[in-house]
Design a protein around this motif. Sequence first.
Motif, mmCIF file in Angstrom:
data_model
loop_
_atom_site.group_PDB
_atom_site.id
_atom_site.type_symbol
_atom_site.label_atom_id
_atom_site.label_comp_id
_atom_site.label_asym_id
_atom_site.label_seq_id
_atom_site.Cartn_x
_atom_site.Cartn_y
_atom_site.Cartn_z
ATOM 1 N N GLY A 53 -26.566 -31.617 22.213
ATOM 2 C CA GLY A 53 -25.708 -30.555 21.691
ATOM 3 C C GLY A 53 -26.534 -29.359 21.287
ATOM 4 N N GLU A 54 -26.015 -28.631 20.306
ATOM 5 C CA GLU A 54 -26.634 -27.384 19.886
ATOM 6 C C GLU A 54 -26.558 -27.269 18.374
ATOM 7 O OE1 GLU A 54 -25.052 -23.052 20.657
ATOM 8 O OE2 GLU A 54 -25.889 -23.892 22.522
ATOM 9 N N ASN A 55 -27.632 -26.792 17.765
ATOM 10 C CA ASN A 55 -27.645 -26.515 16.338
ATOM 11 C C ASN A 55 -26.743 -25.312 16.093
ATOM 12 O OD1 ASN A 55 -28.328 -25.384 13.764
ATOM 13 N ND2 ASN A 55 -30.227 -26.567 13.794
ATOM 14 N N GLN A 56 -25.712 -25.476 15.281
ATOM 15 C CA GLN A 56 -24.722 -24.411 15.076
ATOM 16 C C GLN A 56 -25.304 -23.164 14.422
ATOM 17 O OE1 GLN A 56 -21.673 -24.522 16.411
ATOM 18 N NE2 GLN A 56 -22.294 -26.489 17.251
ATOM 19 N N SER A 57 -26.294 -23.321 13.556
ATOM 20 C CA SER A 57 -26.832 -22.148 12.860
ATOM 21 C C SER A 57 -27.907 -21.423 13.662
ATOM 22 C CB SER A 57 -27.387 -22.555 11.491
ATOM 23 O OG SER A 57 -28.366 -23.550 11.641
ATOM 24 N N THR A 58 -28.711 -22.150 14.463
ATOM 25 C CA THR A 58 -29.806 -21.501 15.198
ATOM 26 C C THR A 58 -29.542 -21.354 16.685
ATOM 27 O OG1 THR A 58 -30.968 -23.578 15.642
ATOM 28 C CG2 THR A 58 -31.481 -22.455 13.565
ATOM 29 N N GLY A 59 -28.583 -22.108 17.219
ATOM 30 C CA GLY A 59 -28.311 -22.069 18.646
ATOM 31 C C GLY A 59 -29.304 -22.877 19.470
ATOM 32 N N GLU A 60 -30.215 -23.552 18.784
ATOM 33 C CA GLU A 60 -31.234 -24.360 19.461
ATOM 34 C C GLU A 60 -30.607 -25.618 20.069
ATOM 35 O OE1 GLU A 60 -35.216 -26.905 18.203
ATOM 36 O OE2 GLU A 60 -34.206 -25.676 16.724
ATOM 37 N N LYS A 61 -31.006 -25.925 21.312
ATOM 38 C CA LYS A 61 -30.504 -27.118 21.979
ATOM 39 C C LYS A 61 -31.172 -28.356 21.389
ATOM 40 C CE LYS A 61 -29.091 -25.169 26.369
ATOM 41 N NZ LYS A 61 -27.692 -25.168 26.124
ATOM 42 N N ILE A 62 -30.366 -29.418 21.207
ATOM 43 C CA ILE A 62 -30.856 -30.662 20.626
ATOM 44 C C ILE A 62 -30.576 -31.792 21.606
ATOM 45 C CG2 ILE A 62 -30.609 -32.308 18.738
ATOM 46 C CD1 ILE A 62 -29.571 -29.965 17.032
ATOM 47 N N ASN A 63 -31.588 -32.617 21.849
ATOM 48 C CA ASN A 63 -31.433 -33.821 22.667
ATOM 49 C C ASN A 63 -32.125 -34.975 21.953
ATOM 50 O OD1 ASN A 63 -30.156 -32.898 25.197
ATOM 51 N ND2 ASN A 63 -31.981 -31.616 25.340
ATOM 52 N N THR A 64 -31.430 -36.097 21.837
ATOM 53 C CA THR A 64 -32.055 -37.285 21.273
ATOM 54 C C THR A 64 -32.722 -38.065 22.398
ATOM 55 O OG1 THR A 64 -30.150 -38.747 21.556
ATOM 56 C CG2 THR A 64 -30.222 -37.429 19.531
ATOM 57 N N SER A 65 -33.443 -39.079 22.030
ATOM 58 C CA SER A 65 -34.034 -39.974 23.024
ATOM 59 C C SER A 65 -32.936 -40.747 23.736
ATOM 60 C CB SER A 65 -34.961 -40.979 22.348
ATOM 61 O OG SER A 65 -36.008 -40.322 21.699
ATOM 62 N N VAL A 66 -33.202 -41.115 24.987
ATOM 63 C CA VAL A 66 -32.284 -41.977 25.721
ATOM 64 C C VAL A 66 -32.688 -43.418 25.422
ATOM 65 C CG1 VAL A 66 -31.466 -42.693 27.990
ATOM 66 C CG2 VAL A 66 -31.929 -40.282 27.544
#
Length: 136
Positions: A53-66
Amino acid sequence: MKKDIEIPKVEDISVAVVKEWNDEKTEEVFNVYLINLQNKQIQNTLVTSKGYGENQSTGEKINTSVLRHFIGDLDAKDFAKIEPIIEEVFGLNNEYWVSFFQNNQMYDKKFIFLPETICDENMINVPLLNKKGVVI
């Protein structure tokens, strides 16, 4: 040809995020379960999970480990715990891709909990577990 490939439909298989007490009964935790509501066993079950997803405040993309989980065989009208899940990732898309065999045919399906859908307002009584949770 692509149009000639038959893709079987997955029915009566669910993924649920369930709120329950930890082993010491001191705090509530969330666990993810695979639920087989079919009247047949599923074999060689594999589940991959990831968050994105995306950090709502910074717009940075977030991915967890698979993560990959081998469940093995799951009997008819039974369930298996996939993994614990922390509340910090509820703001992400949480994807569970379930693959299994039945009658020598491979099946697979993606289950995606959209951001902020894992909440008390969306919880119902989860079939077979008889606990509160969000079911897809």
